[in-house]
Design a protein around this motif. Structure first.
Motif, PDB file in Angstrom:
ATOM      1  N   THR A 157     -91.970  21.638 -29.991  1.00 14.47           N
ATOM      2  CA  THR A 157     -90.915  22.505 -29.450  1.00 14.47           C
ATOM      3  C   THR A 157     -89.511  22.048 -29.828  1.00 14.47           C
ATOM      4  O   THR A 157     -88.524  22.563 -29.305  1.00 14.47           O
ATOM      5  CB  THR A 157     -91.013  22.584 -27.914  1.00 14.47           C
ATOM      6  OG1 THR A 157     -90.697  21.313 -27.337  1.00 14.47           O
ATOM      7  CG2 THR A 157     -92.393  23.014 -27.487  1.00 14.47           C
ATOM      8  N   ARG A 158     -89.412  21.079 -30.741  1.00 18.95           N
ATOM      9  CA  ARG A 158     -88.079  20.632 -31.153  1.00 18.95           C
ATOM     10  C   ARG A 158     -87.371  21.731 -31.945  1.00 18.95           C
ATOM     11  O   ARG A 158     -87.981  22.430 -32.747  1.00 18.95           O
ATOM     12  CB  ARG A 158     -88.182  19.359 -31.984  1.00 18.95           C
ATOM     13  CG  ARG A 158     -88.577  18.126 -31.168  1.00 18.95           C
ATOM     14  CD  ARG A 158     -88.819  16.929 -32.048  1.00 18.95           C
ATOM     15  NE  ARG A 158     -89.942  17.157 -32.957  1.00 18.95           N
ATOM     16  CZ  ARG A 158     -90.338  16.291 -33.878  1.00 18.95           C
ATOM     17  NH1 ARG A 158     -89.710  15.136 -34.026  1.00 18.95           N
ATOM     18  NH2 ARG A 158     -91.358  16.581 -34.655  1.00 18.95           N
ATOM     19  N   MET A 159     -86.070  21.836 -31.722  1.00 16.09           N
ATOM     20  CA  MET A 159     -85.279  22.878 -32.367  1.00 16.09           C
ATOM     21  C   MET A 159     -83.997  22.282 -32.934  1.00 16.09           C
ATOM     22  O   MET A 159     -83.363  21.446 -32.293  1.00 16.09           O
ATOM     23  CB  MET A 159     -84.908  23.976 -31.357  1.00 16.09           C
ATOM     24  CG  MET A 159     -86.072  24.507 -30.539  1.00 16.09           C
ATOM     25  SD  MET A 159     -85.542  25.681 -29.262  1.00 16.09           S
ATOM     26  CE  MET A 159     -85.285  27.139 -30.274  1.00 16.09           C
ATOM     27  N   ASP A 160     -83.644  22.717 -34.153  1.00 16.08           N
ATOM     28  CA  ASP A 160     -82.331  22.345 -34.671  1.00 16.08           C
ATOM     29  C   ASP A 160     -81.370  23.501 -34.400  1.00 16.08           C
ATOM     30  O   ASP A 160     -81.739  24.523 -33.818  1.00 16.08           O
ATOM     31  CB  ASP A 160     -82.383  21.988 -36.157  1.00 16.08           C
ATOM     32  CG  ASP A 160     -82.848  23.147 -37.028  1.00 16.08           C
ATOM     33  OD1 ASP A 160     -82.737  24.318 -36.598  1.00 16.08           O
ATOM     34  OD2 ASP A 160     -83.327  22.890 -38.147  1.00 16.08           O
ATOM     35  N   ARG A 161     -80.133  23.350 -34.817  1.00 12.37           N
ATOM     36  CA  ARG A 161     -79.115  24.356 -34.485  1.00 12.37           C
ATOM     37  C   ARG A 161     -79.443  25.723 -35.085  1.00 12.37           C
ATOM     38  O   ARG A 161     -79.289  26.756 -34.422  1.00 12.37           O
ATOM     39  CB  ARG A 161     -77.746  23.881 -34.958  1.00 12.37           C
ATOM     40  CG  ARG A 161     -76.617  24.813 -34.530  1.00 12.37           C
ATOM     41  CD  ARG A 161     -75.253  24.239 -34.833  1.00 12.37           C
ATOM     42  NE  ARG A 161     -74.217  25.082 -34.239  1.00 12.37           N
ATOM     43  CZ  ARG A 161     -73.220  24.652 -33.509  1.00 12.37           C
ATOM     44  NH1 ARG A 161     -73.106  23.369 -33.229  1.00 12.37           N
ATOM     45  NH2 ARG A 161     -72.314  25.482 -33.026  1.00 12.37           N
ATOM     46  N   ASP A 162     -79.908  25.734 -36.341  1.00 17.03           N
ATOM     47  CA  ASP A 162     -80.216  27.008 -36.993  1.00 17.03           C
ATOM     48  C   ASP A 162     -81.328  27.758 -36.260  1.00 17.03           C
ATOM     49  O   ASP A 162     -81.247  28.979 -36.069  1.00 17.03           O
ATOM     50  CB  ASP A 162     -80.616  26.784 -38.453  1.00 17.03           C
ATOM     51  CG  ASP A 162     -79.433  26.404 -39.331  1.00 17.03           C
ATOM     52  OD1 ASP A 162     -78.283  26.661 -38.900  1.00 17.03           O
ATOM     53  OD2 ASP A 162     -79.648  25.865 -40.420  1.00 17.03           O
ATOM     54  N   ILE A 163     -82.372  27.027 -35.863  1.00 14.74           N
ATOM     55  CA  ILE A 163     -83.487  27.662 -35.152  1.00 14.74           C
ATOM     56  C   ILE A 163     -83.024  28.221 -33.818  1.00 14.74           C
ATOM     57  O   ILE A 163     -83.325  29.368 -33.465  1.00 14.74           O
ATOM     58  CB  ILE A 163     -84.639  26.655 -34.937  1.00 14.74           C
ATOM     59  CG1 ILE A 163     -85.300  26.311 -36.269  1.00 14.74           C
ATOM     60  CG2 ILE A 163     -85.681  27.224 -33.969  1.00 14.74           C
ATOM     61  CD1 ILE A 163     -86.372  25.235 -36.159  1.00 14.74           C
ATOM     62  N   LEU A 164     -82.265  27.416 -33.069  1.00 15.03           N
ATOM     63  CA  LEU A 164     -81.803  27.870 -31.757  1.00 15.03           C
ATOM     64  C   LEU A 164     -80.925  29.107 -31.883  1.00 15.03           C
ATOM     65  O   LEU A 164     -81.129  30.101 -31.178  1.00 15.03           O
ATOM     66  CB  LEU A 164     -81.040  26.756 -31.044  1.00 15.03           C
ATOM     67  CG  LEU A 164     -80.430  27.147 -29.684  1.00 15.03           C
ATOM     68  CD1 LEU A 164     -81.524  27.546 -28.702  1.00 15.03           C
ATOM     69  CD2 LEU A 164     -79.591  26.017 -29.116  1.00 15.03           C
ATOM     70  N   GLU A 165     -79.955  29.065 -32.781  1.00 19.70           N
ATOM     71  CA  GLU A 165     -79.040  30.189 -32.914  1.00 19.70           C
ATOM     72  C   GLU A 165     -79.759  31.436 -33.418  1.00 19.70           C
ATOM     73  O   GLU A 165     -79.421  32.559 -33.032  1.00 19.70           O
ATOM     74  CB  GLU A 165     -77.870  29.813 -33.835  1.00 19.70           C
ATOM     75  CG  GLU A 165     -76.963  28.754 -33.221  1.00 19.70           C
ATOM     76  CD  GLU A 165     -75.679  28.549 -34.000  1.00 19.70           C
ATOM     77  OE1 GLU A 165     -75.550  29.132 -35.108  1.00 19.70           O
ATOM     78  OE2 GLU A 165     -74.796  27.815 -33.510  1.00 19.70           O
ATOM     79  N   HIS A 166     -80.756  31.250 -34.279  1.00 17.03           N
ATOM     80  CA  HIS A 166     -81.558  32.381 -34.755  1.00 17.03           C
ATOM     81  C   HIS A 166     -82.267  33.052 -33.585  1.00 17.03           C
ATOM     82  O   HIS A 166     -82.260  34.288 -33.474  1.00 17.03           O
ATOM     83  CB  HIS A 166     -82.578  31.898 -35.786  1.00 17.03           C
ATOM     84  CG  HIS A 166     -83.578  32.940 -36.170  1.00 17.03           C
ATOM     85  ND1 HIS A 166     -83.275  33.973 -37.032  1.00 17.03           N
ATOM     86  CD2 HIS A 166     -84.885  33.127 -35.800  1.00 17.03           C
ATOM     87  CE1 HIS A 166     -84.340  34.747 -37.170  1.00 17.03           C
ATOM     88  NE2 HIS A 166     -85.327  34.257 -36.443  1.00 17.03           N
ATOM     89  N   PHE A 167     -82.866  32.257 -32.710  1.00 17.18           N
ATOM     90  CA  PHE A 167     -83.580  32.817 -31.568  1.00 17.18           C
ATOM     91  C   PHE A 167     -82.637  33.488 -30.584  1.00 17.18           C
ATOM     92  O   PHE A 167     -82.929  34.580 -30.084  1.00 17.18           O
ATOM     93  CB  PHE A 167     -84.398  31.727 -30.860  1.00 17.18           C
ATOM     94  CG  PHE A 167     -85.806  31.658 -31.343  1.00 17.18           C
ATOM     95  CD1 PHE A 167     -86.137  30.965 -32.501  1.00 17.18           C
ATOM     96  CD2 PHE A 167     -86.818  32.306 -30.663  1.00 17.18           C
ATOM     97  CE1 PHE A 167     -87.437  30.918 -32.961  1.00 17.18           C
ATOM     98  CE2 PHE A 167     -88.128  32.266 -31.113  1.00 17.18           C
ATOM     99  CZ  PHE A 167     -88.436  31.562 -32.263  1.00 17.18           C
TER     100      PHE A 167
END
Length: 250
Positions: A157-167
């Motif tokens: 479930t780790r997320m980087d900035r790009d993944i978080l902002e995409h979601f």
């Protein structure tokens, strides 16, 4: 963009909180009349100070802190100890100003401001931590549900900035595309306290026309909800301040 005099607003909130005292306990802060987002930042401060206590338990090889009875007692103990945390007047001022800076940034650019908060110390965060902060800061439900779905669907479930902002961006677009009034209520509720401070009328949820217009402009709602600017125009001639329910009915 939403703007406010952060030092002056921070000074005013600090004076109301402290009076003539030089320090204040976390218990008193929780009971004080303060915006919930400000209290959330004091909570983060307490948790930061208390982190070494958690570390000591997880590193112990002689005592079983995971024991069911111990866990039950520890929660009561932890909550009681955290209540006694003392904040100096200067610490209060700094925390309140930090809270105001973040909240005004969130009102202007919700996804970017939240990402700045999440990734200020690490390039990767755990999805569970993201869900916790979204809930603790009372952010939009459509943001929280999107990240919850990610957590459920992924083993890692780790997320980087790009993944978080995409979601978050996808969740926002999907929510407004389906039925824009519901997410609009969500978004207004999420920033109503800071809008109230910017507006200066003291009525959370009911604002002057200029504040509503700035909110619509900042969130780029003219195309998504073209009836909203028209409703604001109609209400200008009727009342000095009005809430979202009034605009919906206009």
């Amino acid at each position: 963009m939403m703007e406010m005099d952060i030092p002056e607003t921070g000074r005013s909130l600090s004076e109301k909180l402290l009076g003539d005292r030089s320090e204040i306990s976390y218990r008193e802060i929780q009971q004080a009349v303060l915006p919930s987002f400000v209290k959330a930042w004091f909570h983060l401060g307490v948790e930061t100070w208390y982190a070494p206590e958690y570390h000591q338990r997880t590193s112990s090889i002689r005592f079983d802190y995971k024991d069911e009875t111990v866990q039950t007692l520890l929660k009561t103990f932890d909550d009681a100890v955290k209540q006694t945390a003392l904040f100096s007047a200067e610490e209060c001022r700094q925390i309140i100003e930090t809270a105001l800076r973040h909240e005004i940034a969130y009102a202007n650019h919700s996804i970017g401001a939240f990402s700045d908060l999440m990734f200020q110390r690490s390039a990767v965060v755990d999805g569970f931590h993201v869900v916790d902060l979204l809930a603790h800061f009372q952010r939009e439900h459509f943001f929280t549900e999107a990240v919850k779905s990610y957590v459920v669907e992924h083993d890692d479930t780790r997320m980087d900035r790009d993944i978080l902002e995409h979601f978050l961006s996808g969740a926002q677009q999907e929510a407004y595309a389906k039925e824009p009034i519901a997410p609009l209520r969500d978004s207004v509720a999420a920033v109503s306290e800071i809008l109230g401070l910017v507006d200066g009328n003291g009525h959370t949820g009911a604002f002057h026309p200029a504040t509503w217009e700035k909110f619509v402009e900042t969130r780029a709602l003219e195309e998504t909800l073209p009836v909203l600017p028209l409703a604001i125009e109609r209400q200008k001639a009727i009342a000095d301040v009005f809430d979202l329910a009034t605009l919906e009915a206009a």
